[in-house]
Design an enzyme around this catalytic site. Structure first.
Site, PDB file in Angstrom:
ATOM      1  CB  SER A 194      -0.894   0.019   1.246  1.00 27.25           C
ATOM      2  OG  SER A 194      -1.555   1.270   1.374  1.00 27.25           O
TER       3      SER A 194
ATOM      4  CE1 TYR B  71      -3.932  -1.900   5.206  1.00 34.50           C
ATOM      5  CE2 TYR B  71      -3.306   0.339   4.600  1.00 34.50           C
ATOM      6  CZ  TYR B  71      -3.760  -0.916   4.241  1.00 34.50           C
ATOM      7  OH  TYR B  71      -4.026  -1.200   2.923  1.00 34.50           O
TER       8      TYR B  71
END
Length: 270
Positions: free
Chosen positions: A149, A162
């Site tokens: 990501s 995350y």
């Protein structure tokens, strides 16, 4: 991708995709099916996955569904074993399954949330790759794909788990790439920006350069086929990621410190 020319009667190449029941995983399955590949689709929601795959009207011999939760290594190993037995060794393995949830490290209970993030996004990725590495190394061909990501580039307030997990994905893939390249095995790291999936639809902040899963899958397919080491999709987010990566820490802290952040509930995706 390297030449995959087949002798007459040989089966089309096989792609193994985790987190295939929605979002990016589903779009990748459609793109590979369109290209004539066979599909090994892995998801926690096996019945839902089969229902969706059946609705695509793909030939029965083109696809198979394996039910597994990537947080449980034994389940992933069993799915891989079943795939190897029924469909053979994949040409491409895409570790796509992941979750996103906010973490507040001032809360003792959020340590369990952090563990869940790491188990799913990092250990789950390693467990997905592991059963296929030796076979690819022996065959001297294959591609492992990690879905990271843009959030892997810097630590963002409210997203400690995350960002840490996706940063670990990047480093894990980079390490594997160095280890496996001499054996003919490629490792590709893809870093999506904002993709219109269930993971992002409840975000209450601007999402620049938002793209559909299908558009992402098309660009991802090309990057994987070319054996690119690292690719941010879309390219505009690549520019943003580069700026963020090299922004001095003082400037970065001032930038993110001015933003409002909220804790998000768990959502499956990448």
């Amino acid at each position: 991708m390297r030449d995959l020319t087949r002798v007459p009667g040989e089966a089309p190449p096989l792609v193994f995709i985790t987190g295939a029941s929605s979002g990016i995983g589903q779009a990748l399955a459609q793109r590979y099916a369109q290209a004539g590949w066979r599909l090994a689709l892995v998801a926690r929601r096996g019945a839902l996955m089969r229902e969706w795959a059946t609705a695509q009207s793909w030939p029965a011999h083109q696809w198979a569904v394996y039910e597994a939760d990537v947080r449980h290594e034994a389940e992933v190993a069993e799915a891989a074993r079943a795939c190897l037995q029924a469909q053979g060794l994949p040409e491409v393995v895409i570790a796509n399954a992941g979750i996103s949830v906010g973490v507040d490290l001032s809360l003792a209970e959020d340590l369990a949330v952090l563990r869940d993030l790491l188990d799913t996004n990092v250990i789950g990725l390693a467990a997905t790759f592991q059963p296929f590495i030796e076979g690819m190394r022996t065959r001297r061909r294959g591609t492992l794909v990690g879905i990271a990501s843009v959030a892997s580039v810097r630590g963002l307030p409210g997203h400690a788990g995350y960002c840490a997990a996706k940063g670990a994905v990047v480093q894990l893939c980079e390490t594997l790439r160095g280890e496996l390249r001499p054996h003919g095995v490629r490792v590709v790291t893809l870093a999506p920006g904002y993709i219109d999936t269930p993971l992002t639809r409840e975000n209450d902040y601007p999402m620049p350069f938002l793209m559909t899963p299908e558009a992402f899958a098309e660009r991802a397919f090309r990057s994987i086929s070319a054996g690119e080491r690292w690719r941010v999709i879309p390219w505009q987010m690549g520019v943003v990621a580069t700026v963020l990566r090299w922004l001095p820490r003082g400037w970065f802290d001032a930038l993110v410190g001015s933003q409002r952040h909220r804790k998000k509930r768990r959502r499956d995706g990448v």
